[in-house]
Design a protein around this motif. Structure first.
Motif, PDB file in Angstrom:
ATOM      1  N   ARG A 188       0.849  -1.194   0.000  1.00 57.89           N
ATOM      2  CA  ARG A 188       0.000   0.000   0.000  1.00 57.89           C
ATOM      3  C   ARG A 188       0.887   1.247   0.000  1.00 57.89           C
ATOM      4  O   ARG A 188       1.967   1.228   0.583  1.00 57.89           O
ATOM      5  CB  ARG A 188      -0.895  -0.022   1.244  1.00 57.89           C
ATOM      6  CG  ARG A 188      -2.173   0.736   1.097  1.00 57.89           C
ATOM      7  CD  ARG A 188      -3.136   0.453   2.251  1.00 57.89           C
ATOM      8  NE  ARG A 188      -4.441   0.996   1.950  1.00 57.89           N
ATOM      9  CZ  ARG A 188      -5.381   0.396   1.263  1.00 57.89           C
ATOM     10  NH1 ARG A 188      -5.169  -0.795   0.788  1.00 57.89           N
ATOM     11  NH2 ARG A 188      -6.544   0.959   1.025  1.00 57.89           N
ATOM     12  N   GLU A 230       0.691   5.638   0.435  1.00 58.39           N
ATOM     13  CA  GLU A 230      -0.058   6.873   0.689  1.00 58.39           C
ATOM     14  C   GLU A 230       0.585   7.989  -0.120  1.00 58.39           C
ATOM     15  O   GLU A 230       1.797   8.178  -0.065  1.00 58.39           O
ATOM     16  CB  GLU A 230      -0.024   7.232   2.179  1.00 58.39           C
ATOM     17  CG  GLU A 230      -0.937   6.374   3.019  1.00 58.39           C
ATOM     18  CD  GLU A 230      -0.979   6.838   4.467  1.00 58.39           C
ATOM     19  OE1 GLU A 230      -0.238   7.785   4.812  1.00 58.39           O
ATOM     20  OE2 GLU A 230      -1.744   6.259   5.248  1.00 58.39           O
ATOM     21  N   ASP A 237      -1.886  -0.608  -3.972  1.00 66.04           N
ATOM     22  CA  ASP A 237      -3.088   0.084  -3.515  1.00 66.04           C
ATOM     23  C   ASP A 237      -2.679   1.508  -3.151  1.00 66.04           C
ATOM     24  O   ASP A 237      -1.732   1.707  -2.380  1.00 66.04           O
ATOM     25  CB  ASP A 237      -3.689  -0.614  -2.283  1.00 66.04           C
ATOM     26  CG  ASP A 237      -4.253  -1.978  -2.627  1.00 66.04           C
ATOM     27  OD1 ASP A 237      -4.731  -2.135  -3.762  1.00 66.04           O
ATOM     28  OD2 ASP A 237      -4.193  -2.875  -1.768  1.00 66.04           O
ATOM     29  N   ASP A 270      -3.635   5.274  -1.650  1.00 66.82           N
ATOM     30  CA  ASP A 270      -4.501   6.167  -0.873  1.00 66.82           C
ATOM     31  C   ASP A 270      -4.027   7.592  -1.112  1.00 66.82           C
ATOM     32  O   ASP A 270      -2.828   7.887  -0.958  1.00 66.82           O
ATOM     33  CB  ASP A 270      -4.419   5.861   0.631  1.00 66.82           C
ATOM     34  CG  ASP A 270      -4.972   4.488   0.965  1.00 66.82           C
ATOM     35  OD1 ASP A 270      -5.900   4.061   0.259  1.00 66.82           O
ATOM     36  OD2 ASP A 270      -4.471   3.856   1.909  1.00 66.82           O
TER      37      ASP A 270
END
Length: 478
Positions: free
Chosen positions: A311, A313, A342, A344
């Motif tokens: 993930r 950010e 992923d 964000d």
């Protein structure tokens, strides 16, 4: 000498078989075998289906031979098609068990019904041979781009004539708002070739990401030659796409050749894909750099990677948020598909607010656990400490390097952290025993005292209970 009554010369059969084989692009042998089966079926219709009647066509003269075969066996199970060894020896002295006695039959006169039946058998067998050839021809061509003509459109599904075979492009594999008429020339990507009851099915697509990759390989010689490599493709068919490219020659920029002089190369692909906007992005082995490139045209202020959860950010300026997300989340979705991470997205204001909340939460936790004032807690959080365990097991010399800490302060903080963890673990162990959680469950690798209490509260008290849990059930408990 061959019994003339059992032979029916038909030299024209070989000519017909050759013509059919050439027309259908199958072997002459397959056509002749179909003819033999048709004559065989007609013979059984005349003499009785219970008989083992076989037909052969001479491959040189075209002569048709029709004969009844009787198997020589030890014990007769079927009196019509089998004969005992003793009875067979009366007809042919040197016969053995397992051999066949062959009785030639006179040539049959094909009536209207028999001829129609024979025709149906031949047509069916030729069609099956043709389908088998189609499957053999196309099963190794999955991943290729083919050209064809639209034959018909059925409920949005497009049947495409590929020359020697037909391909099926389902409605969901066509580009939105794309309309086809009979006779239109179309290019498509072979997604799959499967053998089905109605024959081999060739499934085509114009929305598959690799269709775009193949079009670039056709338009850009550097990609075809392997100088530039397409690393990944993400598409929102008919709307927008992103393609990541890498150059294996340091003197060649990977993006420029894909665009072409005044955009000529990329525009040819855009035209083929009904105006789909294409972002060509330079691939990078560094995930953060690649994702920043993938989110273009949005500007990125900062990225934070979490490799364990795959993930990332991404922090963007407030005014860039809508651009980074894209219409209906399109930009960030395509960037995520392209990179495999992923993503964000946060604005700088949101990230600042969240960091402030985390700072205060961690500071409060350290103040309570270590019984220190807010100045020391703030210093620890600023240095990156996020848990009591980190303070308890860091070397004293590393802790004393923090500005304002000496060895005495560092040692005291570490001792307090360890004392806190010891007290907490004792309390958790007491709770575990109250819940009757077995000791052997505590020995399972990775199971902490806090997790044991949570498991006990949810009725998981032995290794067998843990083994009976489904993965999603365990995730819910944890």
């Amino acid at each position: 000498m061959k019994d003339v009554s059992a032979v029916h010369a038909r030299p024209e059969l070989l000519q017909v078989a050759e013509a059919v084989a050439r027309d259908k692009n199958i072997s002459q042998e397959e056509v002749l075998e179909a003819m033999e089966q048709a004559i065989q079926k007609a013979g059984r219709s005349k003499y009785g289906h219970e008989h083992d009647i076989r037909a052969t066509i001479d491959r040189k003269s075209g002569e048709i031979s029709l004969a009844r075969h009787i198997e020589v066996v030890e014990d007769v199970e079927n009196e019509i098609t089998q004969l005992t060894l003793d009875a067979a020896k009366k007809k042919k002295p040197d016969v053995e068990v397992g051999d066949f006695l062959v009785d030639p039959l006179p040539p049959i006169d094909f009536g209207r019904i028999a001829a129609q039946t024979a025709k149906q058998v031949i047509v069916q067998k030729v069609r099956e041979a043709e389908r088998a050839r189609h499957y053999q021809e196309y099963k190794d061509r999955i991943g290729e781009v083919v050209n064809g003509l639209v034959k018909r459109v059925e409920f949005g599904n497009v049947i495409i004539d590929l020359g020697r075979a037909e391909g099926l492009m389902r409605r969901d594999e066509t580009i939105p708002r794309e309309h086809f008429n009979n006779g239109d020339r179309v290019r498509a990507y072979i997604v799959d070739v499967r053998e089905e009851a109605r024959g081999p099915q060739i499934f085509l697509s114009r929305t598959h990401p690799q269709f775009m990759a193949k079009l670039f390989a056709q338009e850009v010689p550097e990609i075809y030659d392997g100088i530039i490599e397409i690393k990944s493709v993400a598409r929102d068919a008919g709307s927008r796409a992103k393609i990541a490219v890498q150059s294996h020659d340091s003197s060649i920029d990977p993006v420029g050749p894909c665009i072409g002089m005044r955009g000529s190369r990329v525009q040819a692909i855009v035209g083929e894909l009904q105006g789909e906007k294409i972002d060509i992005i330079q691939w990078s082995p560094d995930a953060a750099t690649f994702i920043v490139n993938a989110l273009a045209p949005a500007e990125v202020a900062k990225v934070v990677l979490d490799e364990e959860t795959n993930r990332i950010e991404v922090v963007v300026p407030d005014e860039q948020l809508s651009l980074a997300i894209g219409r209906r989340g399109q930009n960030v979705r395509l960037a995520s598909q392209l990179s495999g991470w992923d993503i964000d997205i946060l604005t700088e204001a949101e990230e600042s607010e969240r960091r402030q909340e985390e700072f205060l939460t961690r500071s409060k936790m350290l103040i309570e656990a270590l019984d220190v004032d807010d100045v020391i807690a703030h210093l620890l959080v600023t240095e990156g400490f996020s848990s009591v365990e980190e303070v308890a097991f860091i070397p004293v010399e590393d802790l004393s390097e923090i500005e304002g800490f000496d060895e005495d302060v560092a040692s005291e903080l570490r001792e307090r952290a360890r004392a806190f963890l010891e007290t907490r673990d004792e309390e958790l162990t007491r709770k575990r025993k109250e819940l009757d959680v077995a000791d052997d469950l505590a020995e399972v690798e990775g199971v902490t005292p806090a997790l044991l209490v949570v498991l006990g509260e949810n009725g998981v008290k032995t290794r067998d209970d843990l083994a009976d849990l489904a993965g999603d059930e365990l995730m819910e408990i944890v």
